[in-house]
Design a protein around this motif. Structure first.
Motif, PDB file in Angstrom:
ATOM      1  N   SER A  57       0.826  -1.213   0.000  1.00  0.00           N
ATOM      2  CA  SER A  57       0.000   0.000   0.000  1.00  0.00           C
ATOM      3  C   SER A  57       0.858   1.259   0.000  1.00  0.00           C
ATOM      4  O   SER A  57       0.566   2.221  -0.718  1.00  0.00           O
ATOM      5  CB  SER A  57      -0.938   0.014   1.208  1.00  0.00           C
ATOM      6  OG  SER A  57      -1.901  -0.992   1.090  1.00  0.00           O
ATOM      7  N   ASN A  61       0.966   4.048  -3.127  1.00  0.00           N
ATOM      8  CA  ASN A  61       0.732   5.492  -3.001  1.00  0.00           C
ATOM      9  C   ASN A  61       1.820   6.289  -3.708  1.00  0.00           C
ATOM     10  O   ASN A  61       1.533   7.279  -4.396  1.00  0.00           O
ATOM     11  CB  ASN A  61       0.640   5.912  -1.534  1.00  0.00           C
ATOM     12  CG  ASN A  61      -0.709   5.611  -0.944  1.00  0.00           C
ATOM     13  OD1 ASN A  61      -1.719   5.683  -1.634  1.00  0.00           O
ATOM     14  ND2 ASN A  61      -0.738   5.270   0.333  1.00  0.00           N
ATOM     15  N   ASN A  65       1.052   8.554  -6.961  1.00  0.00           N
ATOM     16  CA  ASN A  65       1.370   9.984  -6.966  1.00  0.00           C
ATOM     17  C   ASN A  65       2.299  10.362  -8.112  1.00  0.00           C
ATOM     18  O   ASN A  65       2.255  11.486  -8.602  1.00  0.00           O
ATOM     19  CB  ASN A  65       1.970  10.409  -5.627  1.00  0.00           C
ATOM     20  CG  ASN A  65       0.946  10.399  -4.525  1.00  0.00           C
ATOM     21  OD1 ASN A  65      -0.254  10.499  -4.757  1.00  0.00           O
ATOM     22  ND2 ASN A  65       1.407  10.254  -3.289  1.00  0.00           N
TER      23      ASN A  65
END
Length: 102
Positions: A57, A61, A65
């Motif tokens: 996770s 991210n 991004n």
């Protein structure tokens, strides 16, 4: 050296460096190896890479991004896939380059 490629702006150089930084970590390469074959959820990626779900996770991210992966919700699950063919090609070209050097 005379190439006909157009020069990029300082901002574009910064974005390119950020892209390579996001992709340039061994665990994230493992994740990209999974996503090369299609979309996957964190649980599946975790099982296939041997990374914990929380670590997957975290890396997702960073990749999201940097616009390396897309996130899509299906029911209760979130699935990730490569952003586009450019990302797939970057991975494949990099892999082919290092295999060629060995």
């Amino acid at each position: 050296m005379n190439n006909n490629l157009p020069r990029i702006t300082e901002k574009e150089r910064e974005n390119l460096a950020d892209l390579f930084k996001a992709m340039g970590e061994k665990s994230r390469i493992k994740i990209l190896e999974v996503l090369i074959d299609g979309d996957s959820c964190v649980k599946e990626i975790s099982e296939l890479t041997g990374l914990s779900q929380s670590l997957v996770s975290h890396h997702m991210n960073i990749l999201k991004n940097a616009r390396v992966v897309l996130q899509k919700r299906r029911g209760k699950n979130v699935y990730y896939e490569l952003e586009d063919e450019h990302v797939r090609n970057l991975y494949l070209q990099g892999r082919d380059h290092i295999l060629h050097l060995e």
